[in-house]
Scaffold this motif. Structure first.
Motif, PDB file in Angstrom:
ATOM      1  N   CYS A   1      -3.255   3.249  10.373  1.00 46.04           N
ATOM      2  CA  CYS A   1      -3.083   1.918   9.541  1.00 46.04           C
ATOM      3  C   CYS A   1      -3.626   0.880  10.274  1.00 46.04           C
ATOM      4  N   HIS A   2      -4.749   0.103   9.714  1.00 45.68           N
ATOM      5  CA  HIS A   2      -5.221  -1.025  10.381  1.00 45.68           C
ATOM      6  C   HIS A   2      -4.449  -2.051  10.088  1.00 45.68           C
TER       7      HIS A   2
ATOM      8  N   GLY B   1      -6.631  -5.155   1.964  1.00 48.59           N
ATOM      9  CA  GLY B   1      -5.140  -5.233   1.806  1.00 48.59           C
ATOM     10  C   GLY B   1      -4.502  -4.569   3.227  1.00 48.59           C
TER      11      GLY B   1
ATOM     12  N   SER C   1      -8.941   1.964  -0.474  1.00 51.47           N
ATOM     13  CA  SER C   1      -8.825   3.289  -0.109  1.00 51.47           C
ATOM     14  C   SER C   1      -9.216   4.230  -1.163  1.00 51.47           C
TER      15      SER C   1
ATOM     16  N   LEU D   1       0.137   4.145   0.698  1.00 58.48           N
ATOM     17  CA  LEU D   1      -0.231   5.354   1.461  1.00 58.48           C
ATOM     18  C   LEU D   1       0.270   4.966   3.150  1.00 58.48           C
ATOM     19  N   ARG D   2       0.481   6.072   3.811  1.00 58.08           N
ATOM     20  CA  ARG D   2       0.857   5.877   5.293  1.00 58.08           C
ATOM     21  C   ARG D   2      -0.066   6.415   6.124  1.00 58.08           C
ATOM     22  N   CYS D   3      -1.370   5.870   6.297  1.00 58.01           N
ATOM     23  CA  CYS D   3      -2.126   6.434   7.163  1.00 58.01           C
ATOM     24  C   CYS D   3      -1.660   6.226   8.622  1.00 58.01           C
TER      25      CYS D   3
ATOM     26  N   CYS E   1       0.815  -1.249   0.198  1.00 57.51           N
ATOM     27  CA  CYS E   1      -0.167   0.226   0.089  1.00 57.51           C
ATOM     28  C   CYS E   1       0.940   1.250  -0.202  1.00 57.51           C
TER      29      CYS E   1
ATOM     30  N   THR F   1       0.802  -4.815   6.148  1.00 64.15           N
ATOM     31  CA  THR F   1       0.596  -5.002   4.575  1.00 64.15           C
ATOM     32  C   THR F   1       1.188  -4.116   3.875  1.00 64.15           C
ATOM     33  N   GLN F   2       1.929  -2.977   4.260  1.00 63.56           N
ATOM     34  CA  GLN F   2       2.228  -1.715   3.307  1.00 63.56           C
ATOM     35  C   GLN F   2       3.348  -1.983   2.460  1.00 63.56           C
TER      36      GLN F   2
HETATM   37  S1  SF4 Z   1      -3.234  -0.502   4.361  1.00 56.38           S
HETATM   38 FE1  SF4 Z   1      -5.156   0.930   4.511  1.00 56.38          FE
HETATM   39  S2  SF4 Z   1      -5.010   1.756   6.437  1.00 56.38           S
HETATM   40 FE2  SF4 Z   1      -3.239   1.230   5.898  1.00 56.38          FE
HETATM   41  S3  SF4 Z   1      -1.792   2.662   4.791  1.00 56.38           S
HETATM   42 FE3  SF4 Z   1      -2.929   1.396   3.381  1.00 56.38          FE
HETATM   43  S4  SF4 Z   1      -4.960   2.719   2.976  1.00 56.38           S
HETATM   44 FE4  SF4 Z   1      -4.030   3.270   4.956  1.00 56.38          FE
END
Ligand code: SF4
Length: 145
Positions: free
Chosen positions: A43-44, A84, A113, A38-40, A36, A48-49
């Motif tokens: 992040c739940h 994901g 997302s 993104l770096r929320c 992924c 998985t990032q």
């Molecule tokens: S896996 Fe979901 S929550 Fe985590 S960074 Fe990516 S979009 Fe955001």
């Protein structure tokens, strides 16, 4: 000897879960894709990032697992959820899982997302019976300077 020149579609996954209760209606078979961008902040699934971790698996292998659970999906009104990570960054893999599930009448849900090119965002979500666009905090966890 196979006469097919088709290359099996593969993807990288973090894990699969056969009894998901919170990722769509009924009891669900959940595919957690790896990677992924993104770096929320909250992040739940932070593990998985990174795209290079997880394991590579073919759609055929995923489908072999999915069909084992068809009866409980049918009795509970469940199905398959791809989440994901961000499943749209592996859109060929995600799209093919949905296509193969729908051929077999299995309900599909995409948990995304929404981070994807406009072309991908306009096609892959429409292949899923249900779509969940997760709204998360897009605040970087790390700042420089
Ligand atoms: S896996 Fe979901 S929550 Fe985590 S960074 Fe990516 S979009 Fe955001």
């Amino acid at each position: 000897m196979s006469l097919s020149n088709e290359t099996p579609i593969t993807g990288r996954i973090h894990s699969i879960e056969s009894g998901g209760m919170v990722d769509g209606p009924g009891i669900r078979f959940v595919v957690f894709t790896q990677g992924c961008p993104l770096r929320c902040l909250y992040c739940h699934n932070p593990d998985t990032q990174t795209l290079w971790e997880g394991r590579e698996i073919s759609v055929d292998e995923v489908m072999k697992e999915i069909v084992k659970y068809r009866s409980y999906m049918r009795f509970t009104g469940g199905g398959v959820t791809v989440t994901g990570g961000e499943p749209l960054i592996q859109h060929h893999f995600t799209r093919e899982i949905f296509r193969r599930c729908q051929e077999q009448g299995i309900h599909t849900t995409l948990d995304t997302s929404g981070f994807a090119s406009p072309k991908v965002a306009a096609t892959v979500p429409n292949m899923s019976t249900w779509r969940c666009y997760a709204s998360r905090h897009l605040i970087p966890r790390y700042t420089i300077g």
